[in-house]
Design a protein around this motif. Structure first.
Motif, mmCIF file in Angstrom:
data_model
loop_
_atom_site.group_PDB
_atom_site.id
_atom_site.type_symbol
_atom_site.label_atom_id
_atom_site.label_comp_id
_atom_site.label_asym_id
_atom_site.label_seq_id
_atom_site.Cartn_x
_atom_site.Cartn_y
_atom_site.Cartn_z
ATOM 1 N N THR A 19 -29.342 -0.320 29.249
ATOM 2 C CA THR A 19 -28.192 -1.219 29.255
ATOM 3 C C THR A 19 -28.313 -2.250 30.367
ATOM 4 O O THR A 19 -28.052 -3.442 30.167
ATOM 5 C CB THR A 19 -26.882 -0.425 29.421
ATOM 6 N N ARG A 20 -28.716 -1.808 31.549
ATOM 7 C CA ARG A 20 -28.905 -2.740 32.667
ATOM 8 C C ARG A 20 -29.958 -3.794 32.329
ATOM 9 O O ARG A 20 -29.797 -4.982 32.643
ATOM 10 C CB ARG A 20 -29.314 -1.978 33.934
ATOM 11 N N ILE A 21 -31.030 -3.352 31.692
ATOM 12 C CA ILE A 21 -32.103 -4.288 31.314
ATOM 13 C C ILE A 21 -31.590 -5.296 30.295
ATOM 14 O O ILE A 21 -31.846 -6.503 30.400
ATOM 15 C CB ILE A 21 -33.319 -3.518 30.757
ATOM 16 N N ALA A 22 -30.847 -4.803 29.296
ATOM 17 C CA ALA A 22 -30.320 -5.689 28.247
ATOM 18 C C ALA A 22 -29.386 -6.740 28.832
ATOM 19 O O ALA A 22 -29.449 -7.924 28.463
ATOM 20 C CB ALA A 22 -29.593 -4.862 27.188
ATOM 21 N N VAL A 23 -28.513 -6.310 29.736
ATOM 22 C CA VAL A 23 -27.580 -7.256 30.360
ATOM 23 C C VAL A 23 -28.320 -8.251 31.247
ATOM 24 O O VAL A 23 -28.025 -9.454 31.234
ATOM 25 C CB VAL A 23 -26.507 -6.496 31.169
ATOM 26 N N LYS A 24 -29.289 -7.777 31.992
ATOM 27 C CA LYS A 24 -30.055 -8.630 32.908
ATOM 28 C C LYS A 24 -30.719 -9.785 32.166
ATOM 29 O O LYS A 24 -30.758 -10.923 32.667
ATOM 30 C CB LYS A 24 -31.111 -7.799 33.636
ATOM 31 N N LEU B 136 -22.210 -2.618 23.578
ATOM 32 C CA LEU B 136 -23.495 -2.060 23.993
ATOM 33 C C LEU B 136 -23.545 -0.580 23.609
ATOM 34 O O LEU B 136 -22.518 0.013 23.290
ATOM 35 C CB LEU B 136 -23.631 -2.218 25.512
ATOM 36 N N SER B 137 -24.737 0.086 23.582
ATOM 37 C CA SER B 137 -25.965 -0.380 24.174
ATOM 38 C C SER B 137 -27.047 -0.692 23.122
ATOM 39 O O SER B 137 -27.978 -1.450 23.383
ATOM 40 C CB SER B 137 -26.525 0.710 25.114
ATOM 41 N N ARG B 138 -26.933 -0.080 21.924
ATOM 42 C CA ARG B 138 -28.019 -0.197 20.943
ATOM 43 C C ARG B 138 -28.356 -1.638 20.613
ATOM 44 O O ARG B 138 -29.531 -2.052 20.669
ATOM 45 C CB ARG B 138 -27.643 0.540 19.657
ATOM 46 N N PHE B 139 -27.337 -2.415 20.252
ATOM 47 C CA PHE B 139 -27.601 -3.790 19.845
ATOM 48 C C PHE B 139 -28.039 -4.654 21.028
ATOM 49 O O PHE B 139 -28.712 -5.660 20.843
ATOM 50 C CB PHE B 139 -26.383 -4.392 19.155
#
Length: 407
Positions: free
Chosen positions: A176-181, A133-136
């Motif tokens: 990052t939190r949004i991407a993981v969620k 993470l976080s860009r991709f």
């Protein structure tokens, strides 16, 4: 009648052969490239572990200082993997905010070039696996929104560890939190890293541990010839802030005053190699007790490990270096500092741990380990490690992980 049965069987066989594999895409922030074949090698090995199960492509973006064109796309196939690497030339502007914006713009343009090349030549992937993470992660979440492509995440970065404090910035943390969620699942290579990531409020109901991959066809148990001189092997990227190789060199200097039945093999290269070699020269160790071997890969590296009496790591902080799993798969015991996820794998049956930065303790541990390292059951160490890190084991794990994400 027999002819029609034969014809039916042939049609069935052809159908099975023509049945398309699911198309998978790795978005890899770290990945081996022409300027550094060791960079993100563990990601490439994860890719290789599943390359026979899926129609796999990898996209990676590489900043470079010198090249004629701003963007250069390199497409090639290696070990059954369709690699798409885009190199972009960085900018030298002295204003940091503009430099950051330009580099981000170049990164995004590079990705779009790679993405549309992939769509044009291989079609849309069925799922995406983000590495680092976080860009991709943000890009994958956008692709899910636009194309309805599910994605998974594997984080390798030690920046989340308390000793590092490298995961900063409100926007980065939020995205990052949004991407993981919105992902279908996330993995880390150790429990320690998972705990560190979760401490930032980054969590997922499907957050599992995914081991590093070792090529068991290269790294396996080989009976070692006995020798009066013990071989200690250290392998790293020679970045001293984390790896503390200077600490190792200083301890080896002190150990050489006590005994002379050993040699330290240093394998690799990196930004602090010059300073480390200078320290070794100043202590009159180079060529006597310390031998610099440069970068080794593949079968050459495996053979060097198989000859080792033990491997040595003295990192100040760490996640879980691949060299430890490779050593264990060769049946070679490990002496390491007690950092990151290393204690999750090193036990009294396969090695010894010491406190980071404690050179007095390291000296004591090496001195004792030189006398006891040949008492380990190397074949048992290898079998236990292969059951965790071998390609087929990790491939099975990933296949189950992807299926779990669909539920």
């Amino acid at each position: 009648m027999g002819y029609f049965i034969f014809l039916h069987k042939m049609k069935t066989k052809i159908f099975e052969m023509e049945k398309e594999k699911l198309k998978a895409l790795f978005l890899a922030r770290w990945y081996p490239h022409k300027n550094d074949p060791m960079f993100g090698l563990f990601v490439e090995r994860h890719a290789e572990s599943i390359s026979s199960l899926y129609d796999l492509s990898v996209i990676s973006i590489v900043p470079v200082n010198k090249q004629k064109k701003r963007f250069v796309l390199n497409n090639f196939t290696k070990n059954g993997i369709n690699n798409i690497l885009v190199y972009y030339k960085t900018t030298n502007t002295s204003i940091s905010i503009f430099r950051g914006l330009l580099r981000m713009s170049f990164f995004l343009i590079s990705f779009l070039k790679a993405w549309f090349f992939l769509i044009r030549t291989n079609g849309k992937p069925d799922f995406i696996h983000v590495h680092v993470l976080s860009r991709f992660g943000v890009i994958a979440s956008i692709l899910k929104l636009v194309y309805n492509i599910p994605y998974y995440i594997t984080e390798h970065w030690s920046r989340y560890l308390p000793v590092n404090s490298g995961f900063n910035g409100f926007l980065r943390r939020k995205l990052t939190r949004i991407a993981v969620k919105h992902s279908s699942g996330i993995t880390a290579v150790t429990k320690d890293l998972r705990k560190a990531i979760q401490s930032y409020g980054i969590n997922h109901e499907k957050f599992v541990i995914l081991p590093n991959v070792v090529d068991s066809k290269l790294f396996y148990y080989q009976q070692k010839e006995s020798s009066k001189i013990k071989n200690i092997v250290h392998i790293s990227c020679f970045e001293d802030r984390s790896k503390n190789i200077k600490g190792i060199v200083r301890v080896i200097g002190r150990l050489s005053q006590i005994r002379d039945d050993f040699k330290l093999i240093l394998i690799g290269d990196g930004e602090d190699m010059g300073e480390i070699r200078l320290l070794s020269d100043e202590l009159n160790l180079t060529g006597r007790f310390i031998h610099f071997m440069g970068i080794m890969e593949g079968i050459v590296l495996a053979k060097e490990l198989q000859k080792a009496d033990f491997t040595l790591q003295f990192s100040n902080y760490e996640n879980f270096p691949v060299v430890i799993s490779e050593s264990l798969c060769c049946g070679v015991p490990v002496l390491s500092s007690r950092v990151g996820g290393i204690p999750e794998y090193i036990t009294e049956d396969n090695g010894v741990l010491c406190d980071p930065k404690d050179e007095d303790q390291l000296l004591e541990k090496i001195n004792l380990f030189l006398d006891k390292c040949d008492k380990y059951d190397r074949l048992s160490i290898s079998k236990d490690a292969q059951s965790i890190f071998a390609k087929n084991e990790v491939a099975n794990f990933l296949e189950m992980f992807y299926d779990l994400g669909k539920k």
